[in-house]
Scaffold this active site. Structure first.
Site, PDB file in Angstrom:
ATOM      1  N   TYR A   1     -14.685   5.962  -4.935  1.00  0.00           N
ATOM      2  CA  TYR A   1     -14.933   7.184  -4.159  1.00  0.00           C
ATOM      3  C   TYR A   1     -15.827   8.215  -4.848  1.00  0.00           C
ATOM      4  O   TYR A   1     -16.662   8.818  -4.192  1.00  0.00           O
ATOM      5  CB  TYR A   1     -13.591   7.846  -3.782  1.00  0.00           C
TER       6      TYR A   1
ATOM      7  N   GLU B   1     -12.571  -0.573  -0.424  1.00  0.00           N
ATOM      8  CA  GLU B   1     -12.573   0.776   0.161  1.00  0.00           C
ATOM      9  C   GLU B   1     -13.747   1.561  -0.373  1.00  0.00           C
ATOM     10  O   GLU B   1     -13.986   1.579  -1.582  1.00  0.00           O
ATOM     11  CB  GLU B   1     -11.313   1.579  -0.205  1.00  0.00           C
TER      12      GLU B   1
ATOM     13  N   HIS C   1       0.882  -1.175   0.000  1.00  0.00           N
ATOM     14  CA  HIS C   1       0.000   0.000   0.000  1.00  0.00           C
ATOM     15  C   HIS C   1       0.923   1.230   0.000  1.00  0.00           C
ATOM     16  O   HIS C   1       0.953   2.008   0.936  1.00  0.00           O
ATOM     17  CB  HIS C   1      -0.935  -0.033   1.217  1.00  0.00           C
TER      18      HIS C   1
ATOM     19  N   TRP D   1      -2.024  10.911   3.064  1.00  0.00           N
ATOM     20  CA  TRP D   1      -0.998  11.132   2.044  1.00  0.00           C
ATOM     21  C   TRP D   1      -0.673  12.615   1.873  1.00  0.00           C
ATOM     22  O   TRP D   1      -0.377  13.284   2.868  1.00  0.00           O
ATOM     23  CB  TRP D   1      -1.419  10.434   0.736  1.00  0.00           C
TER      24      TRP D   1
ATOM     25  N   GLU E   1      -4.270  -0.319  -5.333  1.00  0.00           N
ATOM     26  CA  GLU E   1      -4.399   0.792  -6.274  1.00  0.00           C
ATOM     27  C   GLU E   1      -3.130   1.044  -7.086  1.00  0.00           C
ATOM     28  O   GLU E   1      -2.499   2.106  -6.959  1.00  0.00           O
ATOM     29  CB  GLU E   1      -4.819   2.070  -5.537  1.00  0.00           C
TER      30      GLU E   1
HETATM   31  O1  IFM Z   1      -6.455   7.041   2.019  1.00  0.00           O
HETATM   32  C1  IFM Z   1      -6.562   6.519   0.738  1.00  0.00           C
HETATM   33  C2  IFM Z   1      -6.093   5.086   0.699  1.00  0.00           C
HETATM   34  O2  IFM Z   1      -4.793   4.951   1.165  1.00  0.00           O
HETATM   35  C3  IFM Z   1      -6.136   4.566  -0.714  1.00  0.00           C
HETATM   36  N1  IFM Z   1      -7.427   4.788  -1.304  1.00  0.00           N
HETATM   37  C4  IFM Z   1      -8.010   6.095  -1.198  1.00  0.00           C
HETATM   38  C5  IFM Z   1      -7.990   6.560   0.242  1.00  0.00           C
HETATM   39  C6  IFM Z   1      -8.621   7.962   0.360  1.00  0.00           C
HETATM   40  O3  IFM Z   1      -7.920   8.861  -0.443  1.00  0.00           O
END
Ligand code: IFM
Length: 452
Positions: A302, A358, A129, A412, A174
């Site tokens: 998202y 997610e 990750h 991030w 991702e």
């Molecule tokens: O926080 C991130 C995650 O590490 C990876 N997917 C998207 C999330 C929200 O931006």
């Protein structure tokens, strides 16, 4: 403020106790302890310590201090009644410079996984990750083919060490973000900015994935093996052919760039019209390695993006006015999730079972009188879970859903300002407070198990 409820319709798949509900985190975003027990520097240590790269100069040095507070965090997680926890392993924590197991770092994950299992939680473990060991980046990182082989060695080593403690291994989280934001736009570590690097990095990430699959299967045959892809819905308000092509290109670039090699053993050729001259070097046999069968596909969703043609080969993003947005500025668009799932089911005959690994949103949450009223998040979760329910009703094999995230964490480049957790973290004291969303999910899961 209107108080939201969390109550899926009676015929929703969510009421089925076999539909897995979990919560997710990632190592660099929560662990802290970056100098402890032999952990090596990662690209995110370097990047976040570089002035101007993250909001307020935030780093993951302490984060949620989960490395020291993991027992309390496991208790909290178990108190939510969720069935699974998705976490990631920090590669620089578990492997030494000369590629040997770092037993102190491995011990942390071993005790964490055992504690989760003891609480009856399933363990979904991601190997990568985004925290590449810095010494590999110094040799070219994912642009260097050798990193794919190094990743496979890491997967081999860690799956031997942790076999029997993991329900599902995901190789990468991702790869689109690692490749594009890490090597294309430079918004993420290591901050390189060249689309030629991005496409080559993507190829090596996917190659590393395919090489790792073989080791995971051999070393831990009872675990499922998969990968996690972020996907985006692209639409255009321009209904002309050129407008619709722009939206199609957006999804091709975000979704098919990753899913086609995995599920069709080829890259979509239109990518090279979008990025002329950026075709990666592919060796004989690579696409067969990348396209190795998967037990599951993790989907992270998202938001939607509105695009128009850039008048040349590509597209430009144009924000829609008057739509609901999150603290990230992302549009709340639940139907995008349903639409994409149904489309993947239609377009990929060999689509494996899906987990939504997610989904969630950032809100500007604060603790007031001991409570966190994250009403927008509750509404967000309700609507996205209903989108998943509709996809299942339309025939898509979705088996579970993980909320991003278990707790507020290091977002991030946006540091600690953006809060994605269903548990609030006060970074000054490291106090955890269940938000109202966490309480309602807990209550729902208790009702569900009482019914089943
Ligand atoms: O926080 C991130 C995650 O590490 C990876 N997917 C998207 C999330 C929200 O931006």
């Amino acid at each position: 403020m209107v108080e939201q409820t969390f109550s899926p319709p009676a015929d929703s798949v969510l009421w089925n106790k076999d539909f897995l509900i979990g919560a997710a985190t990632a190592a660099y975003q929560i662990e802290g302890a970056i100098h402890e027990d032999g952990r090596l520097p990662s690209i995110w240590d370097t990047f976040s310590a570089t002035p101007g790269k993250t909001l307020a100069g935030d780093t993951g040095e302490v984060a949620c201090d989960h490395y020291h507070r993991w027992e309390q965090d496991v208790e909290l997680l178990a108190s939510l009644n969720v069935g699974a926890y998705r976490l990631s392993i920090s590669w620089p924590r578990v492997m030494t410079l000369d590629g040997q197991p770092n037993q102190k770092g491995i011990a942390f994950y071993r005790k964490l996984l055992k504690a989760l299992r003891a609480k009856g939680l399933q363990t979904y473990v991601t190997l990568y990750h985004w925290d590449l060991p810095q010494h590999l980046e110094d040799k070219g990182g994912w642009v260097n083919r050798d990193t794919a082989y190094k990743f496979a060695e890491y997967a081999d080593m860690i799956s031997r060490e942790l076999k029997g403690l993991v329900d599902a291994w995901a190789t990468l989280n991702e790869p689109w973000c690692s490749a594009m934001h890490g090597y294309g736009t430079g918004h993420h570590a290591p901050g390189k900015q060249d689309v030629v690097f991005a496409t080559q990095a993507m190829h090596h990430l996917l190659l590393g994935h395919g090489l790792a699959v073989k080791h995971l299967r051999a070393n831990d045959p009872s675990a499922q093996v998969g990968i996690v892809a972020n996907v985006g819905r692209g639409t255009s308000t321009d209904s002309s052919a050129i407008g619709q092509r722009a939206a199609w290109l957006f999804e091709l670039q975000h979704n098919n760039w990753v899913l086609d090699p995995l599920l069709k053993k080829s890259y979509p050729s239109a990518l090279w019209e979008l990025w002329p001259g950026a075709e990666p070097t592919i060796l004989n046999g690579d696409m067969d390695i990348i396209g190795a069968p998967l037990d599951f596909l993790g989907i992270n969703y998202y938001f939607r993006t509105n695009v128009v043609s850039d008048g040349k080969h590509g597209y430009t993003e144009v924000d829609l006015e008057g739509v609901e947005r999150t603290q990230m500025g992302w549009e709340v668009y639940p139907d995008g999730l349903r639409h994409l799932l149904v489309g993947f089911h239609r377009d990929y005959p060999n689509l494996p079972p899906i987990y939504i690994t997610e989904n969630g949103m950032a809100t500007d949450d604060a603790v007031v009188d001991g409570e966190v009223h994250d009403e927008q998040r509750i509404s967000f979760l309700n609507r996205h879970l209903e989108a998943v329910n509709q996809a299942v009703k339309a025939g898509v094999d979705v088996r579970g859903y993980f909320i991003w995230s278990l707790m507020d964490n290091f977002e991030w480049a946006f540091g600690y300002e953006r809060r994605f957790g269903i548990i609030h973290v006060d970074y000054a004291t490291q106090k955890r407070t269940l938000k109202r969303s966490a309480k309602l999910v807990t209550q729902f899961l208790a009702e569900r198990s009482a019914k089943n």
